[in-house]
Design an enzyme around this catalytic site. Sequence first.
Site, mmCIF file in Angstrom:
data_model
loop_
_atom_site.group_PDB
_atom_site.id
_atom_site.type_symbol
_atom_site.label_atom_id
_atom_site.label_comp_id
_atom_site.label_asym_id
_atom_site.label_seq_id
_atom_site.Cartn_x
_atom_site.Cartn_y
_atom_site.Cartn_z
ATOM 1 C CD GLN A 31 -1.043 -0.795 3.649
ATOM 2 O OE1 GLN A 31 -2.265 -0.729 3.597
ATOM 3 N NE2 GLN A 31 -0.414 -1.366 4.660
ATOM 4 C CG HIS A 62 -5.258 2.543 19.486
ATOM 5 N ND1 HIS A 62 -4.681 3.708 19.035
ATOM 6 C CD2 HIS A 62 -5.189 1.680 18.446
ATOM 7 C CE1 HIS A 62 -4.275 3.539 17.778
ATOM 8 N NE2 HIS A 62 -4.577 2.325 17.403
ATOM 9 C CG ASP A 86 -1.764 2.284 14.991
ATOM 10 O OD1 ASP A 86 -1.807 1.838 16.149
ATOM 11 O OD2 ASP A 86 -2.761 2.313 14.249
ATOM 12 C CD GLU A 106 0.698 -4.074 10.016
ATOM 13 O OE1 GLU A 106 -0.280 -3.826 10.753
ATOM 14 O OE2 GLU A 106 0.678 -3.932 8.770
ATOM 15 C CG ASP A 139 -1.107 -13.398 5.218
ATOM 16 O OD1 ASP A 139 -2.027 -12.820 5.835
ATOM 17 O OD2 ASP A 139 -1.286 -14.049 4.173
ATOM 18 N N GLY A 140 -1.352 -12.079 8.619
ATOM 19 C CA GLY A 140 -2.220 -12.464 9.726
ATOM 20 C C GLY A 140 -3.130 -13.634 9.380
ATOM 21 C CG ASP A 157 -5.923 -2.286 15.190
ATOM 22 O OD1 ASP A 157 -6.656 -1.615 14.439
ATOM 23 O OD2 ASP A 157 -4.993 -1.803 15.864
ATOM 24 N N PRO A 164 -4.987 -5.022 1.635
ATOM 25 C CG PRO A 164 -3.185 -4.087 2.794
ATOM 26 C CD PRO A 164 -4.106 -3.853 1.647
#
Lengths: 279, 279
Positions: A31, A62, A86, A106, A139-140, A157, A164
């Site tokens: 991205q 959060h 983040d 992530e 890759d989650g 999250d 993605p």
Amino acid sequence: MELMLTEWQTENLGLTVRVKETLFSGRSEFQEIVVVDTQEFGRMLVLDGVFQTSVFDEYIYHEMIAHVPLCTHPQPKHVLVIGGGDGGTVRETSKHPTVERVEMVEIDGMVVDACKQYLPETSEALRQNHSKVKLTIGDGIAHMRQANSLYDVIIVDCSDPIGPGEGLFTHAFYQDVFKALKPDGLFVQQTESPFYHQPLIKRLTKDIRSLFPICRTYLAPIPIYPGGAHCFTLGSKQYDPLNVTPRKLDFKTRCYNSELQKSCFVLPNFLQELLAGHN
Amino acid sequence: MELMLTEWQTENLGLTVRVKETLFSGRSEFQEIVVVDTQEFGRMLVLDGVFQTSVFDEYIYHEMIAHVPLCTHPQPKHVLVIGGGDGGTVRETSKHPTVERVEMVEIDGMVVDACKQYLPETSEALRQNHSKVKLTIGDGIAHMRQANSLYDVIIVDCSDPIGPGEGLFTHAFYQDVFKALKPDGLFVQQTESPFYHQPLIKRLTKDIRSLFPICRTYLAPIPIYPGGAHCFTLGSKQYDPLNVTPRKLDFKTRCYNSELQKSCFVLPNFLQELLAGHN
């Protein structure tokens, strides 16, 4: 020169902020990643043109994505965070004394690096290599499919279901989430706007209900997101946030409190009706 | 040709909608009045460039400003609405069987006329000359000062505290509201954004608390307003919305319900702290 940044939140709705400075701009394998400093929201992470998180309001998102599921569980020890590049979600999660280990997966290492450099408060737990936190760049979806440890709480999250994040809003993914949870485990996912993503919310609620005995939707006010209100969907094997006595936090929060833990699940009629249609 | 309309909601934050058609544009003694048909929000009333009400989300604002105070009162009979030129608040108020008379005092007759013509659903009770509703075109501040009847509930459905709405956010006005209420009366006012109007909210809360034994703030999600969340402040002589058993409605609502009646008063910590500072 006056710079403006507009996110077209829907085809017909734009949110525009004045930009003081572009701090970072890069393109990863996944991205376009931008960090801008804005007049209204302070520093803000923008992925593929979509406002993700800002210094102005990140605590709301959060705290609400982390503390609502974590306080529903009587003793969360092992937590998995999918996405959350983040770092704000692992920052909040690692504050819970019961939590021993927070795994974070992530997909985009460039997001993590940009946030560690330009969003220091949000990424605090990552920057300081918090002892509870184990970050994996990967890759989650694949991680979830192969998960060999069982989690008490999983927090998805993710970004929008375009790019993605797409595979994180599917029945197959929720099946893998179910399998990766302990027999009393639960998970939560950010599930977009109650005004602008109703077909998506209907579909994923149906999918989650087909797997989990308990499925609950809650809301939080988030100014940088479309319409300013945002949904979270919680799927649980045993604990129902409407019935448990939530654990109390022993640290300070800027948004979350024990009363919000209950009241955030009270939905306006239009949303109740949307979800009831898919029981 | 593609038309866009941007409201600068703060100096640094713009909300832009695509416009299909401008239905009405006029300048009254008080303000610039525009009704546009938009892709995202349907028909929308815009006063001096500020988005006021839209077909898309008007039910949230009007149900929440009307039913929360009206259900707090055990038997509201005489209601006064200050402002509310689009008619949505008197539409909701007149649905209550206990309510016998709704007086409405709107300063700008051109707003009423434009809404009767171009926002037929919102202005329904005005268009149909609802038997309970008595509309006066006049100054709400002057009316309140001279009020010789006593009301059960007063609803201040005003525009921003700039322009004609300014005098409705003052200590002097709240004194007149207090005097115009019965010994068990209560009032509510729309009080802007919890994110962007904090100094105003602090000041008016202090003013209302100095007069009314009970002062409560509640929130509703409203996409067309800055930040998407909106405050309402309720001042009451006797009935506390946190303690009364609210009356149940016997008609259908699209947003409001009995659980929201309670949960809307649960405030995030940042807002609790803002208001606590002014006790």
